[in-house]
Design a protein around this motif. Structure first.
Motif, PDB file in Angstrom:
ATOM      1  N   HIS A  13     -68.089  19.338  60.546  1.00 26.68           N
ATOM      2  CA  HIS A  13     -67.877  20.621  60.102  1.00 26.68           C
ATOM      3  C   HIS A  13     -68.048  21.043  58.966  1.00 26.68           C
ATOM      4  CE1 HIS A  13     -67.780  21.775  64.473  1.00 26.68           C
ATOM      5  NE2 HIS A  13     -66.697  21.223  64.775  1.00 26.68           N
ATOM      6  N   LEU A  14     -67.388  20.345  58.086  1.00 23.35           N
ATOM      7  CA  LEU A  14     -67.340  20.625  56.603  1.00 23.35           C
ATOM      8  C   LEU A  14     -68.686  20.167  56.064  1.00 23.35           C
ATOM      9  CD1 LEU A  14     -63.834  18.568  55.476  1.00 23.35           C
ATOM     10  CD2 LEU A  14     -64.450  21.249  55.732  1.00 23.35           C
ATOM     11  N   SER A  15     -69.295  19.354  56.498  1.00 22.16           N
ATOM     12  CA  SER A  15     -70.664  19.093  55.892  1.00 22.16           C
ATOM     13  C   SER A  15     -71.525  20.196  55.926  1.00 22.16           C
ATOM     14  CB  SER A  15     -71.546  17.665  56.482  1.00 22.16           C
ATOM     15  OG  SER A  15     -71.669  17.946  57.808  1.00 22.16           O
ATOM     16  N   ARG A  16     -71.467  20.959  57.139  1.00 21.75           N
ATOM     17  CA  ARG A  16     -72.240  21.936  57.192  1.00 21.75           C
ATOM     18  C   ARG A  16     -72.089  22.984  56.253  1.00 21.75           C
ATOM     19  NH1 ARG A  16     -70.950  21.969  63.764  1.00 21.75           N
ATOM     20  NH2 ARG A  16     -72.945  20.799  64.226  1.00 21.75           N
ATOM     21  N   PHE A  17     -71.096  23.147  55.450  1.00 22.90           N
ATOM     22  CA  PHE A  17     -70.736  24.045  54.268  1.00 22.90           C
ATOM     23  C   PHE A  17     -71.772  23.745  53.187  1.00 22.90           C
ATOM     24  CE2 PHE A  17     -66.693  24.710  56.060  1.00 22.90           C
ATOM     25  CZ  PHE A  17     -66.556  26.045  56.143  1.00 22.90           C
ATOM     26  N   ILE A  18     -72.349  22.831  53.052  1.00 26.50           N
ATOM     27  CA  ILE A  18     -73.333  22.197  52.319  1.00 26.50           C
ATOM     28  C   ILE A  18     -74.614  22.917  52.141  1.00 26.50           C
ATOM     29  CG2 ILE A  18     -75.046  20.244  51.561  1.00 26.50           C
ATOM     30  CD1 ILE A  18     -72.797  18.325  52.363  1.00 26.50           C
ATOM     31  N   GLY A  19     -75.178  23.537  53.440  1.00 28.64           N
ATOM     32  CA  GLY A  19     -76.369  24.250  53.443  1.00 28.64           C
ATOM     33  C   GLY A  19     -76.183  25.724  53.179  1.00 28.64           C
ATOM     34  N   MET A  20     -74.600  26.029  52.940  1.00 27.98           N
ATOM     35  CA  MET A  20     -74.677  27.581  52.702  1.00 27.98           C
ATOM     36  C   MET A  20     -75.345  28.029  51.493  1.00 27.98           C
ATOM     37  SD  MET A  20     -72.955  29.407  55.070  1.00 27.98           S
ATOM     38  CE  MET A  20     -72.758  30.702  53.919  1.00 27.98           C
ATOM     39  N   PRO A  21     -75.526  27.589  50.372  1.00 30.12           N
ATOM     40  CA  PRO A  21     -76.436  27.850  49.209  1.00 30.12           C
ATOM     41  C   PRO A  21     -77.792  28.481  49.546  1.00 30.12           C
ATOM     42  CG  PRO A  21     -74.954  26.148  48.542  1.00 30.12           C
ATOM     43  CD  PRO A  21     -74.825  26.130  49.847  1.00 30.12           C
ATOM     44  N   LEU A  22     -78.403  27.516  50.538  1.00 32.17           N
ATOM     45  CA  LEU A  22     -79.731  27.499  50.823  1.00 32.17           C
ATOM     46  C   LEU A  22     -79.871  28.767  51.752  1.00 32.17           C
ATOM     47  CD1 LEU A  22     -81.218  24.121  51.545  1.00 32.17           C
ATOM     48  CD2 LEU A  22     -82.228  25.776  50.064  1.00 32.17           C
ATOM     49  N   PHE A  23     -78.801  28.799  52.607  1.00 32.54           N
ATOM     50  CA  PHE A  23     -79.005  30.074  53.535  1.00 32.54           C
ATOM     51  C   PHE A  23     -78.772  31.510  52.962  1.00 32.54           C
ATOM     52  CE2 PHE A  23     -76.443  32.806  56.331  1.00 32.54           C
ATOM     53  CZ  PHE A  23     -77.564  33.153  57.417  1.00 32.54           C
ATOM     54  N   ILE A  24     -77.885  31.410  51.837  1.00 38.53           N
ATOM     55  CA  ILE A  24     -77.807  32.772  51.059  1.00 38.53           C
ATOM     56  C   ILE A  24     -79.044  32.685  50.453  1.00 38.53           C
ATOM     57  CG2 ILE A  24     -76.734  33.507  49.333  1.00 38.53           C
ATOM     58  CD1 ILE A  24     -74.283  32.000  49.980  1.00 38.53           C
ATOM     59  N   LEU A  25     -79.756  31.718  49.675  1.00 35.68           N
ATOM     60  CA  LEU A  25     -80.892  32.042  49.198  1.00 35.68           C
ATOM     61  C   LEU A  25     -81.964  32.576  50.187  1.00 35.68           C
ATOM     62  CD1 LEU A  25     -82.707  31.621  46.735  1.00 35.68           C
ATOM     63  CD2 LEU A  25     -83.227  29.301  47.529  1.00 35.68           C
ATOM     64  N   ALA A  26     -81.950  31.949  51.401  1.00 37.99           N
ATOM     65  CA  ALA A  26     -83.165  32.107  52.360  1.00 37.99           C
ATOM     66  C   ALA A  26     -82.954  33.912  52.833  1.00 37.99           C
ATOM     67  CB  ALA A  26     -82.958  31.146  53.504  1.00 37.99           C
ATOM     68  N   SER A  27     -81.889  34.159  52.963  1.00 32.48           N
ATOM     69  CA  SER A  27     -81.535  35.687  53.324  1.00 32.48           C
ATOM     70  C   SER A  27     -81.922  36.551  52.303  1.00 32.48           C
ATOM     71  CB  SER A  27     -79.993  35.601  53.596  1.00 32.48           C
ATOM     72  OG  SER A  27     -79.396  34.792  54.616  1.00 32.48           O
ATOM     73  N   PHE A  28     -81.885  35.994  51.014  1.00 32.69           N
ATOM     74  CA  PHE A  28     -82.544  36.965  50.022  1.00 32.69           C
ATOM     75  C   PHE A  28     -83.996  37.126  49.831  1.00 32.69           C
ATOM     76  CE2 PHE A  28     -78.057  37.224  48.932  1.00 32.69           C
ATOM     77  CZ  PHE A  28     -77.989  38.464  48.394  1.00 32.69           C
ATOM     78  N   VAL A  29     -84.553  35.962  50.217  1.00 32.90           N
ATOM     79  CA  VAL A  29     -86.029  35.681  50.258  1.00 32.90           C
ATOM     80  C   VAL A  29     -86.783  36.746  51.125  1.00 32.90           C
ATOM     81  CG1 VAL A  29     -88.121  34.177  50.829  1.00 32.90           C
ATOM     82  CG2 VAL A  29     -85.966  33.116  49.543  1.00 32.90           C
ATOM     83  N   PRO A  30     -87.705  37.712  50.652  1.00 33.40           N
ATOM     84  CA  PRO A  30     -88.313  38.504  51.492  1.00 33.40           C
ATOM     85  C   PRO A  30     -89.253  37.931  52.593  1.00 33.40           C
ATOM     86  CG  PRO A  30     -89.145  39.013  49.071  1.00 33.40           C
ATOM     87  CD  PRO A  30     -87.965  37.730  49.331  1.00 33.40           C
ATOM     88  N   LYS A  31     -89.266  38.636  53.829  1.00 31.55           N
ATOM     89  CA  LYS A  31     -89.650  38.245  54.935  1.00 31.55           C
ATOM     90  C   LYS A  31     -91.286  38.721  55.026  1.00 31.55           C
ATOM     91  CE  LYS A  31     -85.678  36.179  55.522  1.00 31.55           C
ATOM     92  NZ  LYS A  31     -85.334  35.196  54.559  1.00 31.55           N
ATOM     93  N   ASP A  32     -91.848  37.927  55.839  1.00 31.15           N
ATOM     94  CA  ASP A  32     -93.306  38.025  56.061  1.00 31.15           C
ATOM     95  C   ASP A  32     -93.246  38.419  57.616  1.00 31.15           C
ATOM     96  OD1 ASP A  32     -95.969  38.287  56.703  1.00 31.15           O
ATOM     97  OD2 ASP A  32     -96.668  36.553  55.749  1.00 31.15           O
ATOM     98  N   LYS A  33     -93.407  39.618  58.096  1.00 30.57           N
ATOM     99  CA  LYS A  33     -93.347  39.975  59.362  1.00 30.57           C
ATOM    100  C   LYS A  33     -94.451  39.375  60.129  1.00 30.57           C
ATOM    101  CE  LYS A  33     -95.768  44.341  59.244  1.00 30.57           C
ATOM    102  NZ  LYS A  33     -95.772  45.930  59.688  1.00 30.57           N
TER     103      LYS A  33
END
Length: 332
Positions: A13-33
């Motif tokens: 479970h702790l290891s899953r926090f490692i992906g948070m920076p990428l997820f935050i970045l991915a959430s700000f990347v504009p989406k192509d519908k």
């Protein structure tokens, strides 16, 4: 051993926090519908509802950029050899596409089919599931301890691991009600569309020659990657059954769940039979299941799928009490 298991779970479970920076970045990347990504069965198989939606999109909607995401290089190469757009989930291009995706379509979960920390919070998540449920699933499965609490913790601390769905496909009103509860979504998020895999099955024509063909498809038991022990534990007499089948001009095909394997003893027993055959898990059963004359099953959702054919179904719920005690609860 118990202490080690607890430590392993904590570390996982702790290891899953490692992906948070990428997820935050991915959430700000504009989406192509118009960028839609597809995946199935942990990215290791090309089948089920996403497959047929993917092929239909490629055929009829040229404005949509569709890509199949794999977690197996052999599968990626196989799809590319057929002229289908596919890529490995961890490749730079696929990572960028997962960050940009307007929609992701899957059979189990975003966490299983894709790199979940690369799929931003605003990407639309389409849950097609992999079988109309007889067994309790998702939040309805009380055998999964603290599922709702875990989901709440993920929502606040590791949101890319949540089971959130924006759209769920259903076969009918009863199916819709099950999914609404199992996936904890509003009724309007579950659409009665029917299943694309059933369209393919219904269009299959029985072209085989020879005698009557029955297929036995028992449900998943035990753990992913485990051996299917039901036949061996039940003392199934392959030789005697082979004689009965032969005398009645019937061929029995046995297809176990895609994430399980036959025991060595069962493989050896079947190899000595003339009228009992193994259906390998490498292919897509929905391409051929419509050609069988009858289905034998137990707690598998294939029961509902095969009803579309209008052909006979034999329910053979071996070890029902044991299954209910050790594996899953049932809706029906």
């Amino acid at each position: 051993m118990k202490t080690l298991r607890i430590l392993y779970k904590i570390a996982r479970h702790l290891s899953r926090f490692i992906g948070m920076p990428l997820f935050i970045l991915a959430s700000f990347v504009p989406k192509d519908k118009n960028l839609w990504l597809f995946g199935a069965w942990n990215g290791k198989k090309y089948l089920d509802n996403p497959k047929y939606i993917f092929e239909q999109v490629l055929k009829e909607w040229p404005q949509i950029k569709a890509l199949w995401i794999c977690k197996d290089r052999c599968l990626r190469d196989e799809l590319r050899s057929k002229g289908l757009p596919a890529d490995i989930a961890v490749s730079p291009r696929a990572i960028w596409y997962q960050m940009r995706a307007g929609a992701v379509v899957f059979t189990h979960s975003v966490a299983w089919e894709f790199l979940p920390y690369c799929v931003g919070i605003s990407s639309r998540r389409v849950q097609t599931w992999h079988g109309m449920p007889i067994k309790k699933i998702g939040f309805d499965d009380t055998r999964t301890p603290n599922a709702r609490w875990r989901e709440r913790i993920y929502t606040f601390f590791i949101p890319y691991m949540t089971e959130r769905c924006d759209l769920v496909l259903a076969g009918g009103p009863e199916d819709r009600d099950r999914y609404r509860s199992a996936f904890n979504v509003r009724s309007e998020n579950v659409r009665i569309t029917g299943y694309p895999r059933n369209d393919r099955m219904q269009n299959a024509v029985a072209t085989h020659e020879g005698g009557f063909r029955a297929i036995y498809m028992p449900t998943f038991r035990g753990a992913v990657g485990s051996e299917f022990n039901l036949l061996e534990e039940s003392g199934f007499d392959f030789a005697k059954m082979d004689e009965v089948l032969h005398s009645n001009d019937i061929i029995l095909f046995i297809k176990i769940h895609p994430v399980q394997r036959f025991t060595i003893r069962d493989i050896e027993s079947i190899s000595r039979c003339d009228n009992i055959k193994i259906v390998k898990n490498e292919g897509d059963i929905y391409e051929t299941i419509g050609s069988y004359d009858a289905l034998i099953t137990d707690f598998s959702g294939i029961f509902f799928d095969f009803m579309v054919s209008g052909k006979p179904i034999i329910m053979a719920p071996f070890n029902l009490d044991s299954y209910l005690a050790k594996d899953r609860q049932l809706y029906y």
